[in-house]
Design a protein around this motif. Structure first.
Motif, PDB file in Angstrom:
ATOM      1  N   ILE A 136     -57.749  97.004  41.205  1.00 47.51           N
ATOM      2  CA  ILE A 136     -56.526  95.881  41.443  1.00 47.51           C
ATOM      3  C   ILE A 136     -56.158  95.290  40.004  1.00 47.51           C
ATOM      4  N   LEU A 137     -57.341  94.827  39.164  1.00 48.15           N
ATOM      5  CA  LEU A 137     -56.763  94.232  38.065  1.00 48.15           C
ATOM      6  C   LEU A 137     -56.058  95.120  37.174  1.00 48.15           C
ATOM      7  N   ALA A 138     -56.635  96.359  36.980  1.00 47.06           N
ATOM      8  CA  ALA A 138     -56.133  97.402  36.191  1.00 47.06           C
ATOM      9  C   ALA A 138     -54.498  97.843  36.431  1.00 47.06           C
ATOM     10  N   SER A 139     -54.234  97.714  37.740  1.00 43.52           N
ATOM     11  CA  SER A 139     -52.911  97.802  38.167  1.00 43.52           C
ATOM     12  C   SER A 139     -51.911  96.652  37.627  1.00 43.52           C
ATOM     13  N   ILE A 140     -52.461  95.607  37.612  1.00 42.13           N
ATOM     14  CA  ILE A 140     -51.513  94.305  37.373  1.00 42.13           C
ATOM     15  C   ILE A 140     -51.495  94.629  35.954  1.00 42.13           C
ATOM     16  N   ILE A 141     -52.504  94.779  35.005  1.00 39.87           N
ATOM     17  CA  ILE A 141     -52.375  94.965  33.509  1.00 39.87           C
ATOM     18  C   ILE A 141     -51.385  96.262  32.955  1.00 39.87           C
ATOM     19  N   ARG A 195     -53.018  95.859  26.074  1.00 38.64           N
ATOM     20  CA  ARG A 195     -53.695  95.946  27.435  1.00 38.64           C
ATOM     21  C   ARG A 195     -55.071  95.413  27.456  1.00 38.64           C
ATOM     22  N   PRO A 196     -55.928  95.675  26.496  1.00 33.81           N
ATOM     23  CA  PRO A 196     -57.149  94.867  26.300  1.00 33.81           C
ATOM     24  C   PRO A 196     -56.919  93.254  26.213  1.00 33.81           C
ATOM     25  N   GLY A 229     -57.962  90.346  28.761  1.00 39.82           N
ATOM     26  CA  GLY A 229     -58.673  89.399  28.413  1.00 39.82           C
ATOM     27  C   GLY A 229     -58.252  88.175  28.802  1.00 39.82           C
ATOM     28  N   VAL A 230     -56.741  87.702  29.080  1.00 35.55           N
ATOM     29  CA  VAL A 230     -56.210  86.624  29.512  1.00 35.55           C
ATOM     30  C   VAL A 230     -56.742  86.496  30.947  1.00 35.55           C
ATOM     31  N   PHE A 231     -56.535  87.718  31.617  1.00 37.43           N
ATOM     32  CA  PHE A 231     -56.710  87.561  33.213  1.00 37.43           C
ATOM     33  C   PHE A 231     -58.284  87.480  33.460  1.00 37.43           C
ATOM     34  N   VAL A 232     -59.079  88.106  32.864  1.00 41.64           N
ATOM     35  CA  VAL A 232     -60.536  87.628  33.190  1.00 41.64           C
ATOM     36  C   VAL A 232     -60.888  86.340  32.651  1.00 41.64           C
ATOM     37  N   ARG A 233     -60.366  85.834  31.606  1.00 39.23           N
ATOM     38  CA  ARG A 233     -60.727  84.368  31.537  1.00 39.23           C
ATOM     39  C   ARG A 233     -60.224  83.319  32.578  1.00 39.23           C
ATOM     40  N   ARG A 234     -58.988  83.615  32.983  1.00 43.02           N
ATOM     41  CA  ARG A 234     -58.315  82.893  34.107  1.00 43.02           C
ATOM     42  C   ARG A 234     -59.158  82.851  35.446  1.00 43.02           C
ATOM     43  N   LEU A 235     -59.487  84.419  35.627  1.00 42.96           N
ATOM     44  CA  LEU A 235     -60.291  84.455  36.871  1.00 42.96           C
ATOM     45  C   LEU A 235     -61.627  83.656  36.611  1.00 42.96           C
ATOM     46  N   PRO A 265     -62.251  94.200  28.550  1.00 47.36           N
ATOM     47  CA  PRO A 265     -61.036  93.025  27.986  1.00 47.36           C
ATOM     48  C   PRO A 265     -61.478  92.531  26.680  1.00 47.36           C
ATOM     49  N   GLU A 266     -60.598  92.260  26.010  1.00 49.68           N
ATOM     50  CA  GLU A 266     -60.382  91.660  24.741  1.00 49.68           C
ATOM     51  C   GLU A 266     -61.228  90.210  24.423  1.00 49.68           C
ATOM     52  N   SER A 267     -62.040  89.815  23.894  1.00 52.10           N
ATOM     53  CA  SER A 267     -62.287  88.470  23.823  1.00 52.10           C
ATOM     54  C   SER A 267     -61.498  87.690  23.137  1.00 52.10           C
ATOM     55  N   GLY A 268     -61.405  86.321  23.110  1.00 52.71           N
ATOM     56  CA  GLY A 268     -60.546  85.453  22.684  1.00 52.71           C
ATOM     57  C   GLY A 268     -60.535  84.079  23.355  1.00 52.71           C
TER      58      GLY A 268
END
Length: 335
Positions: A210-215, A225-226, A230-236, A298-301
């Motif tokens: 699901i997350l990959a499809s949004i990316i 993409r990474p 990273g943005v989406f993972v941090r928001r989650l 995902p990329e860190s940041g």
């Protein structure tokens, strides 16, 4: 005396006939097939016998001695080895080369590309439009029936088929090609899931899909993409809503006319990530391997926001203030 002479005459006649027949057969072996143009195609349907094929080659003028072709196949022990399919013929091809071609299974191949970011429906339309595939059209089938035919009853089809270029012979079945795409996505998702980062805010491979499809829908730039992952993972992790336009558009379905409005962003649908928390219930497109990897590695940041610059890339921001300034510059075109 008469019978002796008759025997000699008959023997000589038989030897002469056999010699002539042998010479004629060897001339046949060395004579290329007769086709018009630099190439031609030979389509052998399933169940075609050697005799029926040879007669057809004779009727079409491709071979001038079709019965010799039958003999050739028997002498080579290939009389039962003919494989159905579509084969390419060239003017320099001898009967021996023709026999080797149609018993090798080296058929003409066609290709179909399922594009990254397409929806499942777009993939079905492409399959139906491919005229060299056999089988009933798939677009008109209910999704539940289609998934049951693929051995996945009860599963939602979106996102489960791997976008790639698939090669196939004429008369391949549409459903078989779709099954290949489904199985390929299973393998790739499993491979990437095994290499995932620790402590991700997603707990299943399906959530990763699901997350990959949004990316995938957010950017066509592979290098980004990474970072977007990273943005989406941090928001989650922070419990922030994803607030991503592609999910809203997917939720609107056929009602979306290309113009995303503020009322659309406020509309309550299961896919509106401006309204719901967490991930939508299903993928919104067919993600490629890079998008899947971006969701799982995902990329860190520190960035929590991004906005499109209009050239296919994005500006990433750490704070809401930075983000609002980027929106004014790139979306509202204000200084």
């Amino acid at each position: 005396m008469f019978w002796r002479v008759l025997f000699i005459v008959l023997s000589l006649a038989i030897l002469s006939f056999a010699s002539g027949l042998t010479l004629d057969y060897y001339r046949f072996l060395k004579t290329p097939v007769s086709i018009s143009g630099p190439t031609a195609t030979l389509d052998i349907p399933r169940g075609t016998s050697l005799r029926a094929l040879s007669l057809d080659l004779g009727r079409r003028g491709i071979l001038d001695r079709p019965y010799y072709f039958v003999a050739l196949a028997y002498l080579d022990g290939q009389e039962g080895a003919i494989k159905a399919g579509e084969y390419a013929l060239t003017p320099d091809m001898t009967p021996q080369a023709l026999l080797e071609r149609i018993t090798s299974g080296k058929v003409i191949e066609y290709s179909l590309t399922i594009v990254e970011g397409w929806t499942f429906r777009q993939a079905l339309e492409a399959l139906d439009a491919q005229g060299t595939l056999d089988g009933a059209p798939l677009s008109g089938l209910p999704e539940a029936d289609l998934m049951e035919r693929l051995g996945r009853p009860g599963q939602h089809p979106e996102g489960r088929f791997f976008p790639d270029t698939y090669r196939f012979p004429r008369h391949a079945e549409r459903l078989d090609l779709l099954q290949r795409s489904l199985n390929r996505m299973d393998r790739i998702l499993e491979e990437e899931w095994r290499k995932r980062q620790d402590d991700l805010p997603i707990s299943t491979p399906y959530e990763a899909l699901i997350l990959a499809s949004i990316i995938e829908k957010e950017t066509a730039v592979a290098a980004e993409r990474p970072r977007i992952g990273g943005v989406f993972v941090r928001r989650l992790r922070k419990g922030m809503r994803l607030q991503t336009d592609p999910t809203v558009i997917y939720g609107l379905g056929e009602r979306f006319d290309g113009n995303l409005t503020r009322s659309h962003l406020r509309e309550s649908t299961p896919y509106n990530t401006y309204v719901i928390s967490g991930l939508p219930p299903t993928p919104i497109a067919l993600p490629g391997r890079e998008a899947i990897r971006a969701a799982l590695q995902p990329e860190s940041g520190e960035s929590l926001y991004f906005v499109a610059k209009g050239d296919g890339t994005h500006v990433f921001s750490r704070t809401l203030g930075e983000h609002n300034r980027a929106v004014r510059r790139y979306i509202l075109e204000q200084p």
